[in-house]
Design an enzyme around this catalytic site. Structure first.
Site, PDB file in Angstrom:
ATOM      1  N   HIS A 171       6.366  -3.609  -1.804  1.00  0.00           N
ATOM      2  CA  HIS A 171       5.976  -2.395  -1.075  1.00  0.00           C
ATOM      3  C   HIS A 171       5.068  -1.548  -1.967  1.00  0.00           C
ATOM      4  CE1 HIS A 171       6.385   0.749   1.929  1.00  0.00           C
ATOM      5  NE2 HIS A 171       6.485   1.601   0.914  1.00  0.00           N
ATOM      6  N   ASN A 200      10.941  -8.128  -0.779  1.00  0.00           N
ATOM      7  CA  ASN A 200       9.729  -7.551  -0.197  1.00  0.00           C
ATOM      8  C   ASN A 200       8.955  -6.804  -1.281  1.00  0.00           C
ATOM      9  OD1 ASN A 200       7.923  -6.605   1.903  1.00  0.00           O
ATOM     10  ND2 ASN A 200       8.934  -4.614   1.753  1.00  0.00           N
TER      11      ASN A 200
HETATM   12  C1  GAR Z   1       0.371  -5.338   0.133  1.00  0.00           C
HETATM   13  O1  GAR Z   1      -0.326  -4.349  -0.548  1.00  0.00           O
HETATM   14  C2  GAR Z   1       1.813  -4.946   0.357  1.00  0.00           C
HETATM   15  O2  GAR Z   1       2.305  -4.125  -0.644  1.00  0.00           O
HETATM   16  C3  GAR Z   1       1.748  -4.245   1.676  1.00  0.00           C
HETATM   17  O3  GAR Z   1       0.827  -4.987   2.415  1.00  0.00           O
HETATM   18  C4  GAR Z   1      -0.183  -5.484   1.550  1.00  0.00           C
HETATM   19  C5  GAR Z   1      -0.481  -6.909   1.909  1.00  0.00           C
HETATM   20  O4  GAR Z   1      -1.581  -7.363   1.185  1.00  0.00           O
HETATM   21  N1  GAR Z   1       3.023  -4.201   2.296  1.00  0.00           N
HETATM   22  C6  GAR Z   1       3.467  -3.150   2.994  1.00  0.00           C
HETATM   23  O5  GAR Z   1       2.819  -2.163   3.207  1.00  0.00           O
HETATM   24  C7  GAR Z   1       4.892  -3.312   3.520  1.00  0.00           C
HETATM   25  N2  GAR Z   1       5.358  -2.088   4.073  1.00  0.00           N
HETATM   26  P1  GAR Z   1      -1.946  -8.893   1.120  1.00  0.00           P
HETATM   27  O6  GAR Z   1      -1.923  -9.423   2.564  1.00  0.00           O
HETATM   28  O7  GAR Z   1      -3.336  -8.923   0.572  1.00  0.00           O
HETATM   29  O8  GAR Z   1      -0.969  -9.582   0.247  1.00  0.00           O
END
Ligand code: GAR
Length: 189
Positions: free
Chosen positions: A110, A108
């Site tokens: 984060h 994952n």
């Molecule tokens: C990313 O920034 C990731 O780090 C975060 O969601 C975003 C998805 O962006 N994840 C979390 O917060 C998990 N807890 P994307 O859809 O543009 O790849």
């Protein structure tokens, strides 16, 4: 090895696209064999279509339980011979069903320097706290939310109060770090 990836996302899908583009360019010796999304209509669905990547898009409400839709995901991943599962903004907790089938092969990304700021609002929480060093973490997924062993981290300085700006800086780092990390992991699979 030439790895077969499944990328899970719930929203925009910029990480999905960065990984898919790196595979297409040959910067990553892998292919995205499946995109999994729990939000019909999310922007990531159209991105997968543009890349011609098969997707499994589902509405959790159509299933009696999380185990039921995870079994469907597992069935599809088994059929494709998926080597590594990359969660990329997949905003659901994975259950024992998926962990038993693919545990040790799920990572994952984060948007914080774990173990600080776990959960769904990491950037907003970090800005509210007033930290001056932010970062990105890639970790193994286990039953402990955002608590699996850390694989990679990258930090950056930011002295301000705009979560959108932190997201912007962080996402550039995410895209590069995710690709580098997947490449390293595939070498050792
Ligand atoms: C990313 O920034 C990731 O780090 C975060 O969601 C975003 C998805 O962006 N994840 C979390 O917060 C998990 N807890 P994307 O859809 O543009 O790849």
């Amino acid at each position: 090895m030439h790895g077969k990836l499944a990328v899970f996302a719930s929203g925009s899908g910029t990480n999905f696209e960065a990984i898919a583009q790196a595979c297409a360019d040959g910067r990553l010796d892998a292919e995205v064999s499946l995109m999994v999304c729990d939000k019909p209509g999310a922007a990531v669905v159209a991105r997968a279509e543009r890349f011609g990547i098969p997707s499994f898009v589902f509405n959790p409400k159509d299933y009696a339980s999380k185990g039921d839709y995870e079994r469907e995901i597992i069935r599809r991943m088994d059929a494709l011979g998926i080597d590594l599962v990359c969660l990329a903004g997949y905003m659901r907790i994975v259950s024992d069903v998926l962990l038993e089938a693919y545990g040790g092969r799920i990572i994952n990304i984060h948007p914080s320097l774990l173990p600080a700021f776990k959960g769904a609002h990491a950037v907003e929480d970090a800005v509210a706290y007033g930290v001056k060093v932010y970062g990105i973490t890639i970790h193994w997924v286990n039953a402990d939310l955002d608590g699996g062993r850390i694989i990679a981290q990258r930090a950056f300085d930011y002295d301000g109060s705009d979560p959108a700006e932190v997201h912007r800086i962080g996402q550039k780092i995410e895209h590069a770090l995710y690709i580098e990390t997947i490449q390293k992991l595939l070498k050792n699979l």
